[in-house]
Design an enzyme around this catalytic site. Structure first.
Site, PDB file in Angstrom:
ATOM      1  N   THR A 140      28.342  38.690  38.840  1.00 41.67           N
ATOM      2  CA  THR A 140      29.451  39.258  38.067  1.00 41.67           C
ATOM      3  C   THR A 140      30.091  40.488  38.707  1.00 41.67           C
ATOM      4  OG1 THR A 140      28.491  38.412  36.027  1.00 41.67           O
ATOM      5  CG2 THR A 140      30.038  40.250  35.823  1.00 41.67           C
TER       6      THR A 140
HETATM    7 ZN   LIG Z   1      29.706  36.926  35.452  1.00 39.15          ZN
END
Ligand SMILES: [Zn+2]
Length: 420
Positions: free
Chosen positions: A82
């Site tokens: 992320t």
């Molecule tokens: Zn993510």
């Protein structure tokens, strides 16, 4: 062109001449051009795997794609995690070049970084390159972040005009309403770039796996959120003044029960410091134990493969930044590496993980865009997520900083006869 019922009504209003005209204060041509330029709204749906779009559960995203542009898929950067990928989207730099090389990092000078360490996350020293909002702010264009990785830190001393600390307690509707409110502001304060972030689908995917009913329900809810956003823009008469770009950072792979490699079984614990576990696993040998650690780790094993940091596969563009650990092990799809104390977590149900080879179909992300600057109904071949940054710079009319993307990849998406 956004396709909504409200659109037809607003076009009718415009034709009747009842829409207020632009402010008539004297201004130079450059300023007038900047003010006429649409705002860019960059939306991330974390963990939105590209083939979720094929399930027939996302009519609102489908409408956006039909009326605008979609890439067949968007390949994330290595590692498919992320923080590295959200920061790549706004800098156009590979993680190896912007320095956010993992969600969990060590820096020779700065020490440790974890994504829930507010001090590290808010420290500009961790964030390299120049996020698009920094360039926009320097050019005098107001920016606003309804959460985005990197927006909580002053990078080169600059934050978005409006930003807030990530808070999962701020609901989906509230996030959307705040952004709609900003975009409806007068010219002087209207953000020219706004970001909007949703973590909910990623969370459901991790807990349940990418095909579980709970994950598909989260998918429906995210699509409904996009529908609410588009309707909200139309209701405020903003559909011709906002370019909407919807992306994700990575996909999601199923992890069957028991697919865990215990880190302490990979290497003698006394020989190394474990820098990061999970899927892209980093080890730093302790002094005098490099040869022993390498002898045990390097090469192919059941469920993973390890390299010295300078010898990783070239297509990953990874291994030159000083934060990259000396030895990196990449787990095979559907396998996680965990310290023994956490190995049993997850129990006997399937789960989901990402962080696997970005070339895997399960790791593919999405790119969908619609608004006055985009052509209607175009599907582009697959793009790379470093290609988004030069598009954002072009939409904003600012000079891009040095980046790893290909400006030609998304140029066909732009309508040269549009409002830009
Ligand atoms: Zn993510």
């Amino acid at each position: 062109m956004f396709r909504t019922a409200a659109l037809a009504a607003s076009l009718l209003l415009a034709a009747c001449g009842t829409t207020p005209g632009p402010e008539t204060a004297p201004q130079g041509p450059a300023q007038a051009a900047a003010e006429l330029r649409p705002s860019v709204l960059l939306v991330s749906i974390d963990g939105f795997r590209a083939d979720y779009l094929d399930l027939g559960l996302t009519p609102n995203l489908q409408r956006l794609a039909d009326g605008g542009v979609r890439a067949q898929w968007m390949t994330p950067s290595y590692p498919s995690l992320t923080f590295p990928n959200h920061y790549t989207l706004v800098t156009g730099l590979r993680p190896d070049h912007h320095g956010v090389i993992h969600n969990t990092m060590r820096d020779p000078v700065l020490g440790k970084f974890r994504i829930n360490d507010r001090e590290a996350v808010g420290s500009g020293a961790w964030w390299g390159g120049e996020p698009i909002w920094v360039a926009a702010e320097k050019a005098g264009l107001p920016t606003a972040a309804m959460f985005w990785v990197g927006s909580e830190a002053p990078v080169a001393g600059v934050r978005p005009t409006r930003w807030s600390r990530f808070d999962a307690g701020v609901g989906v509707d509230e996030r959307i309403d705040r952004v709609l409110g900003w975009l409806a502001e007068p010219e002087e304060t209207r953000p020219r770039l706004a970001t909007l972030y949703f973590e909910h689908l990623d969370s459901a995917g991790h807990r349940n796996g990418p095909r579980a009913p709970e994950t598909l329900q989260a998918l429906r809810e995210m699509d409904a959120a996009i529908g609410r956003l588009v309707e909200g823009l139309a209701a405020r008469g903003l559909q011709d003044r906002v370019d909407l770009v919807v992306v994700s950072d990575h996909g999601m792979a199923e992890v069957p029960p028991g697919h865990v490699v215990v880190v302490e079984d990979m290497v003698e614990p006394a020989d190394v410091e474990l820098v990061s576990a999970g899927q892209s696993v980093g080890f730093q040998p302790v002094a005098g134990r490099t040869a022993a650690a390498e002898a045990r780790l390097l090469g192919r094993h059941d469920h993973y493969e390890c390299w010295r940091r300078g010898e990783l596969p070239q297509r990953w563009h990874f291994g030159t930044h000083p934060r990259v650990p000396a030895i990196v092990c990449q787990m095979d799809e559907g396998w996680d590496a965990r310290p023994r104390e956490y190995a049993a977590r997850g129990g006997d149900r399937p789960r989901g993980s990402h962080g696997y080879d970005p070339a895997l179909p399960s790791m593919r992300a999405i790119f969908i865009a619609d608004g006055p600057s985009f052509v209607d109904g175009l599907e582009l071949p697959p793009i790379d997520n470093v290609d988004v940054y030069p598009l954002l710079a072009e939409l904003l009319g600012i000079e891009p900083a040095a980046h790893d993307g290909d400006p030609a990849a998304l140029r066909p998406a732009l309508d040269s006869a549009g409002a830009r």
